[in-house]
Design a protein around this motif. Structure first.
Motif, mmCIF file in Angstrom:
data_model
loop_
_atom_site.group_PDB
_atom_site.id
_atom_site.type_symbol
_atom_site.label_atom_id
_atom_site.label_comp_id
_atom_site.label_asym_id
_atom_site.label_seq_id
_atom_site.Cartn_x
_atom_site.Cartn_y
_atom_site.Cartn_z
ATOM 1 N N UNK A 23 -60.380 25.204 93.454
ATOM 2 C CA UNK A 23 -59.225 24.969 92.583
ATOM 3 C C UNK A 23 -58.849 23.496 92.571
ATOM 4 N N UNK A 24 -58.949 22.874 93.742
ATOM 5 C CA UNK A 24 -58.603 21.455 93.852
ATOM 6 C C UNK A 24 -59.556 20.625 92.989
ATOM 7 N N UNK A 25 -60.863 20.947 93.055
ATOM 8 C CA UNK A 25 -61.862 20.225 92.255
ATOM 9 C C UNK A 25 -61.549 20.329 90.771
ATOM 10 N N UNK A 26 -61.086 21.502 90.349
ATOM 11 C CA UNK A 26 -60.727 21.674 88.941
ATOM 12 C C UNK A 26 -59.348 21.101 88.635
ATOM 13 N N UNK A 27 -58.693 20.559 89.677
ATOM 14 C CA UNK A 27 -57.351 19.994 89.554
ATOM 15 C C UNK A 27 -56.325 20.996 89.019
ATOM 16 N N UNK A 28 -56.504 22.252 89.428
ATOM 17 C CA UNK A 28 -55.591 23.310 88.994
ATOM 18 C C UNK A 28 -54.534 23.519 90.062
ATOM 19 N N UNK A 29 -53.288 23.588 89.663
ATOM 20 C CA UNK A 29 -52.231 23.864 90.621
ATOM 21 C C UNK A 29 -52.015 25.371 90.748
ATOM 22 N N UNK A 30 -52.074 25.849 91.974
ATOM 23 C CA UNK A 30 -51.875 27.268 92.241
ATOM 24 C C UNK A 30 -50.378 27.553 92.252
ATOM 25 N N UNK A 31 -49.921 28.453 91.369
ATOM 26 C CA UNK A 31 -48.499 28.819 91.369
ATOM 27 C C UNK A 31 -48.200 29.779 92.500
ATOM 28 N N UNK A 32 -49.080 30.751 92.693
ATOM 29 C CA UNK A 32 -48.910 31.626 93.845
ATOM 30 C C UNK A 32 -50.266 32.159 94.261
ATOM 31 N N UNK A 33 -50.368 32.501 95.527
ATOM 32 C CA UNK A 33 -51.604 33.069 96.047
ATOM 33 C C UNK A 33 -51.235 34.099 97.106
ATOM 34 N N UNK A 34 -51.767 35.308 96.969
ATOM 35 C CA UNK A 34 -51.532 36.334 97.982
ATOM 36 C C UNK A 34 -52.875 36.826 98.484
ATOM 37 N N UNK A 35 -53.144 36.582 99.757
ATOM 38 C CA UNK A 35 -54.398 37.037 100.354
ATOM 39 C C UNK A 35 -54.050 38.046 101.434
ATOM 40 N N UNK A 36 -54.561 39.259 101.324
ATOM 41 C CA UNK A 36 -54.219 40.271 102.316
ATOM 42 C C UNK A 36 -55.386 41.192 102.590
ATOM 43 N N UNK A 37 -55.204 42.008 103.621
ATOM 44 C CA UNK A 37 -56.242 42.953 104.003
ATOM 45 C C UNK A 37 -56.318 44.095 102.989
ATOM 46 N N UNK A 38 -57.466 44.757 102.935
ATOM 47 C CA UNK A 38 -57.622 45.916 102.053
ATOM 48 C C UNK A 38 -57.888 47.149 102.913
ATOM 49 N N UNK A 39 -58.289 48.238 102.262
ATOM 50 C CA UNK A 39 -58.611 49.459 103.004
ATOM 51 C C UNK A 39 -59.829 49.248 103.904
ATOM 52 N N UNK A 40 -60.619 48.226 103.622
ATOM 53 C CA UNK A 40 -61.803 47.889 104.420
ATOM 54 C C UNK A 40 -61.547 46.582 105.176
ATOM 55 N N UNK A 41 -61.521 46.631 106.521
ATOM 56 C CA UNK A 41 -61.172 45.433 107.292
ATOM 57 C C UNK A 41 -62.116 44.250 107.076
ATOM 58 N N UNK A 42 -63.317 44.499 106.558
ATOM 59 C CA UNK A 42 -64.260 43.407 106.316
ATOM 60 C C UNK A 42 -64.006 42.699 104.991
ATOM 61 N N UNK A 43 -63.124 43.259 104.195
ATOM 62 C CA UNK A 43 -62.916 42.722 102.850
ATOM 63 C C UNK A 43 -61.443 42.388 102.645
ATOM 64 N N UNK A 44 -61.167 41.223 102.083
ATOM 65 C CA UNK A 44 -59.777 40.934 101.748
ATOM 66 C C UNK A 44 -59.639 40.725 100.242
ATOM 67 N N UNK A 45 -58.424 40.915 99.767
ATOM 68 C CA UNK A 45 -58.167 40.757 98.347
ATOM 69 C C UNK A 45 -57.296 39.525 98.165
ATOM 70 N N UNK A 46 -57.683 38.695 97.228
ATOM 71 C CA UNK A 46 -56.971 37.442 96.992
ATOM 72 C C UNK A 46 -56.526 37.423 95.533
ATOM 73 N N UNK A 47 -55.221 37.338 95.321
ATOM 74 C CA UNK A 47 -54.693 37.305 93.953
ATOM 75 C C UNK A 47 -54.059 35.935 93.728
ATOM 76 N N UNK A 48 -54.513 35.261 92.697
ATOM 77 C CA UNK A 48 -54.103 33.872 92.455
ATOM 78 C C UNK A 48 -53.489 33.746 91.065
ATOM 79 N N UNK A 49 -52.307 33.146 90.985
ATOM 80 C CA UNK A 49 -51.709 32.818 89.678
ATOM 81 C C UNK A 49 -51.781 31.320 89.484
ATOM 82 N N UNK A 50 -52.283 30.887 88.348
ATOM 83 C CA UNK A 50 -52.339 29.448 88.111
ATOM 84 C C UNK A 50 -52.263 29.108 86.630
#
Lengths: 159, 159
Positions: A23-50
């Motif tokens: 995101x930094x390389x694209x010079x995009x400002x992240x308005x919000x980012x939520x990264x959390x665990x999912x039903x599978x501990x090996x996988x996380x979900x990342x939701x980004x608003x920009x």
């Protein structure tokens, strides 16, 4: 224009850093980012608003999807998602304003989570419109402190 | 051990990348991260949960506080904070299980946000214990999909 992207990625050190650098390389400002665990501990979900135009977003989505650690990328602009955000806000309160505040909280189904001598703290989960609506109504009372989780989203229907 | 750190930082491109890189250098895995806007559009609040011992955490907190863009860092282990997380979960549902599910949702004050032919989607805001409690109770029914916002927190009292 605001865009929201949801990605499933391997849950290991450095993944967020790699994404954030992109995101930094694209010079995009992240308005919000939520990264959390999912039903599978090996996988996380990342939701980004920009903010960005559609072309930039398409490039970014392609780049994200090409990353080794990324399993799936969805653009939440498509209306197949239920999106929600959690808001906590501490607002100035006195004897005169309390009943007005309680009415607003009722309309927005906000729950009181703390009360001080001169402030009251509530939480509310809702889509962006409701979160921003509540903030707007509380502003004239005096917002002392505010925290938003960033948007999270799940697909509508059974999948 | 799990730690949660809350930072106020300037809201500009690259801040998240710089922070995420620092965690990567320390080889710390981020369990959750919630970065969102605050009452001041120039400032964002970033709440990070991660595993590590107290010594590592102290080093990290010092390093974070020393960053140019960082305004304030708090370790949420101190009990002066109300912490909340937003959970959305889609669970398998059939005619037999529906009433059991609805009872669980009532106990946890989870709200239904979507319903399919064979699944039901709810949201719930709560502290970590309640979020994990609900997930545990829903697991036997079959979790189809799950999304957590990561923790957000505000100081107790008037400040």
């Amino acid at each position: 224009m605001k865009h929201t992207i949801s990605a499933l990625a391997s849950n290991r050190p450095g993944v967020l850093a790699d994404m954030a650098l992109m995101f930094k390389r694209h010079n995009l400002n992240i308005r919000s980012l939520a990264a959390g665990e999912t039903e599978n501990p090996d996988i996380s979900r990342i939701v980004i608003s920009l903010d960005g135009d559609s072309e930039e977003m398409e490039r970014l989505t392609r780049e994200l999807a090409a990353m080794d650690v990324v399993i799936q990328v969805d653009d939440l602009a498509r209306r197949e998602f239920v999106d929600r955000e959690l808001l906590m806000v501490k607002v100035r309160m006195d004897r005169e304003s309390l009943s007005q505040l309680m009415q607003i909280f009722e309309v927005f189904r906000a729950s009181v989570v703390g009360m001080g001598q001169e402030s009251i703290t509530v939480e509310m989960a809702g889509d962006q419109e409701r979160v921003e609506g509540l903030i707007k109504l509380l502003k004239p009372f005096g917002i002392k402190s505010l925290c938003r989780s960033g948007m999270i989203a799940l697909k509508r229907g059974d999948d």
